[in-house]
Design a protein around this motif. Structure first.
Motif, PDB file in Angstrom:
ATOM      1  N   GLU A 139      -3.870   2.658  -2.900  1.00 34.75           N
ATOM      2  CA  GLU A 139      -3.040   3.947  -2.814  1.00 34.75           C
ATOM      3  C   GLU A 139      -3.842   4.847  -1.874  1.00 34.75           C
ATOM      4  N   ALA A 140      -3.068   5.621  -1.062  1.00 36.40           N
ATOM      5  CA  ALA A 140      -3.860   6.426   0.015  1.00 36.40           C
ATOM      6  C   ALA A 140      -3.274   8.119  -0.299  1.00 36.40           C
ATOM      7  N   GLY A 141      -4.171   8.975  -0.008  1.00 38.84           N
ATOM      8  CA  GLY A 141      -3.710  10.210  -0.170  1.00 38.84           C
ATOM      9  C   GLY A 141      -3.176  10.883   1.212  1.00 38.84           C
ATOM     10  N   ASP A 142      -3.654  10.143   2.334  1.00 43.06           N
ATOM     11  CA  ASP A 142      -3.473  10.627   3.729  1.00 43.06           C
ATOM     12  C   ASP A 142      -3.473   9.780   4.806  1.00 43.06           C
ATOM     13  N   GLY A 143      -3.317  10.036   6.002  1.00 42.93           N
ATOM     14  CA  GLY A 143      -2.896   8.811   6.939  1.00 42.93           C
ATOM     15  C   GLY A 143      -4.084   8.107   7.448  1.00 42.93           C
TER      16      GLY A 143
ATOM     17  N   PRO B 237      16.291   4.094  -7.047  1.00 39.41           N
ATOM     18  CA  PRO B 237      15.028   3.353  -7.020  1.00 39.41           C
ATOM     19  C   PRO B 237      15.302   1.712  -6.567  1.00 39.41           C
ATOM     20  N   ARG B 238      16.511   1.531  -6.846  1.00 42.75           N
ATOM     21  CA  ARG B 238      16.877  -0.036  -6.436  1.00 42.75           C
ATOM     22  C   ARG B 238      16.498  -0.099  -4.682  1.00 42.75           C
ATOM     23  N   GLU B 239      16.781   0.826  -4.038  1.00 40.23           N
ATOM     24  CA  GLU B 239      16.790   0.744  -2.562  1.00 40.23           C
ATOM     25  C   GLU B 239      15.364   0.402  -2.170  1.00 40.23           C
ATOM     26  N   LEU B 240      14.443   1.322  -3.233  1.00 40.89           N
ATOM     27  CA  LEU B 240      13.006   1.088  -2.758  1.00 40.89           C
ATOM     28  C   LEU B 240      12.394  -0.278  -3.246  1.00 40.89           C
ATOM     29  N   LEU B 241      12.895  -1.010  -4.106  1.00 38.07           N
ATOM     30  CA  LEU B 241      12.663  -2.423  -4.416  1.00 38.07           C
ATOM     31  C   LEU B 241      13.362  -3.489  -3.160  1.00 38.07           C
ATOM     32  N   ASN B 242      14.476  -3.046  -2.636  1.00 35.25           N
ATOM     33  CA  ASN B 242      15.363  -3.988  -1.662  1.00 35.25           C
ATOM     34  C   ASN B 242      14.535  -3.722  -0.567  1.00 35.25           C
TER      35      ASN B 242
ATOM     36  N   GLY C  98       4.847   7.706  -9.238  1.00 41.72           N
ATOM     37  CA  GLY C  98       6.301   7.493  -9.614  1.00 41.72           C
ATOM     38  C   GLY C  98       6.790   6.109  -8.798  1.00 41.72           C
ATOM     39  N   VAL C  99       6.233   6.222  -7.580  1.00 43.41           N
ATOM     40  CA  VAL C  99       6.415   4.941  -6.579  1.00 43.41           C
ATOM     41  C   VAL C  99       5.843   3.758  -7.373  1.00 43.41           C
ATOM     42  N   ARG C 100       4.586   3.797  -7.746  1.00 46.26           N
ATOM     43  CA  ARG C 100       3.992   2.769  -8.442  1.00 46.26           C
ATOM     44  C   ARG C 100       4.629   1.973  -9.789  1.00 46.26           C
ATOM     45  N   ALA C 101       5.201   3.323 -10.388  1.00 50.67           N
ATOM     46  CA  ALA C 101       6.021   2.865 -11.722  1.00 50.67           C
ATOM     47  C   ALA C 101       7.314   2.172 -11.335  1.00 50.67           C
TER      48      ALA C 101
ATOM     49  N   LEU D  96       0.842  -1.258  -0.024  1.00 46.71           N
ATOM     50  CA  LEU D  96       0.075   0.096   0.114  1.00 46.71           C
ATOM     51  C   LEU D  96       0.865   1.299   0.087  1.00 46.71           C
ATOM     52  N   VAL D  97       0.554   2.249  -0.971  1.00 45.33           N
ATOM     53  CA  VAL D  97       1.422   3.544  -1.165  1.00 45.33           C
ATOM     54  C   VAL D  97       0.775   4.671  -0.494  1.00 45.33           C
ATOM     55  N   ALA D  98       1.298   5.415   0.795  1.00 47.78           N
ATOM     56  CA  ALA D  98       0.651   6.498   0.931  1.00 47.78           C
ATOM     57  C   ALA D  98       1.278   7.830   0.988  1.00 47.78           C
ATOM     58  N   ASP D  99       0.835   8.527   0.141  1.00 48.87           N
ATOM     59  CA  ASP D  99       1.580   9.949   0.086  1.00 48.87           C
ATOM     60  C   ASP D  99       0.565  11.205  -0.321  1.00 48.87           C
ATOM     61  N   ASP D 100       0.730  12.197  -0.014  1.00 48.18           N
ATOM     62  CA  ASP D 100      -0.471  13.051  -0.259  1.00 48.18           C
ATOM     63  C   ASP D 100      -0.080  13.611  -1.561  1.00 48.18           C
ATOM     64  N   GLU D 101       0.834  13.377  -2.454  1.00 47.39           N
ATOM     65  CA  GLU D 101       1.283  13.885  -3.764  1.00 47.39           C
ATOM     66  C   GLU D 101       1.012  12.711  -4.646  1.00 47.39           C
ATOM     67  N   ALA D 102       0.061  13.125  -5.541  1.00 47.08           N
ATOM     68  CA  ALA D 102      -0.412  12.150  -6.741  1.00 47.08           C
ATOM     69  C   ALA D 102       0.644  11.522  -7.412  1.00 47.08           C
ATOM     70  N   MET D 103       1.579  12.588  -7.880  1.00 50.12           N
ATOM     71  CA  MET D 103       2.766  12.452  -8.927  1.00 50.12           C
ATOM     72  C   MET D 103       3.841  11.399  -8.277  1.00 50.12           C
ATOM     73  N   VAL D 104       4.065  11.739  -6.762  1.00 51.60           N
ATOM     74  CA  VAL D 104       4.788  10.771  -6.152  1.00 51.60           C
ATOM     75  C   VAL D 104       4.404   9.508  -6.161  1.00 51.60           C
TER      76      VAL D 104
END
Length: 226
Positions: A41-45, A117-122, A25-28, A14-22
């Motif tokens: 995906e979530a836009g707030d806590g 980005p590899r750190e995100l996958l790791n 990018g994370v999803r990509a 689950l990806v939570a960030d208030d910026e849609a573009m972020v």
């Protein structure tokens, strides 16, 4: 081109960030991996908590500064309710106080948005497998903080560990989950869990991340190279 390390099933994120573009990018980045599946995906806590309760993901990626309910408070709630198997902070803010509080609130990982980005996958893979993960830059800050703490409080309790507990600590230092440590040491997972609890208590460590850094500092695991 995809990046994959196949397992029994994909790590559900689950990806939570208030910026849609972020979030996009994370999803990509995560979409490159066949062994990772973004389930929500979530836009707030508040939305992150609700979606985590609905989807029961393996990993929740949380930004720190979000409207309504910030990521640190959300991390504490997710940890308390055990709504997700693991929580990773993914943020622009790498100040020591944020890192410390995130770990105190039960986060299993801490990544910076400026990381490779590899750190995100790791990180997702490690936490999804039940381990812990800090990006190299964050780990450097935590190690520096622990060195300062040790200078002020020089007595550490590594010598109190049994040989088996030292083996378990070495496994924590390489980011292994309880199941992976059990396989390595030919133990049942419940026994490893008991050893982990004993290691944390003897070291005065608040979580697996701090224990892993203690193992690194003690020279029990090789230095991670970038």
């Amino acid at each position: 081109m995809t990046d994959t390390t196949p397992g029994d099933r994909p790590v559900r994120v689950l990806v939570a960030d208030d910026e849609a573009m972020v979030r996009a990018g994370v999803r990509a980045i995560l979409a490159r991996a066949l062994d990772i599946d973004v389930v929500a995906e979530a836009g707030d806590g508040h939305e992150a908590i609700a979606l985590a309760r609905r989807h029961r993901p393996d990993v929740v990626l949380l930004d720190i500064q979000m409207p309504g309910l910030d990521g640190l408070t959300a991390a504490a709630l997710l940890h308390r309710d055990r709504t997700a198997a693991g929580v990773v902070m993914l943020t622009t803010f790498g100040q020591d106080e944020y890192i410390t509080r995130a770990l105190e609130e039960g986060a299993d990982g801490f990544l910076l948005k400026a990381d490779d980005p590899r750190e995100l996958l790791n990180g997702v893979r490690a936490v999804g497998a039940g381990g812990a993960y800090l990006s190299p830059r964050v780990a450097g800050r935590v190690v520096a903080g622990m060195r300062a703490h040790r200078a002020a409080h020089p007595h550490r309790s590594l010598e109190r560990l049994t040989d088996r507990e030292r083996e378990v600590l070495a496994g924590l230092g390489t980011g292994l989950s309880n199941a992976e440590i059990a396989r390595r040491l030919h133990l049942v997972e419940g026994t490893v869990k008991a050893h982990v609890s004993a290691v944390l208590a003897k070291l005065g460590a608040r979580n697996r991340v701090e224990a892993a850094i203690a193992a690194y500092e003690a020279g029990m695991v090789p230095s991670r190279r970038g």
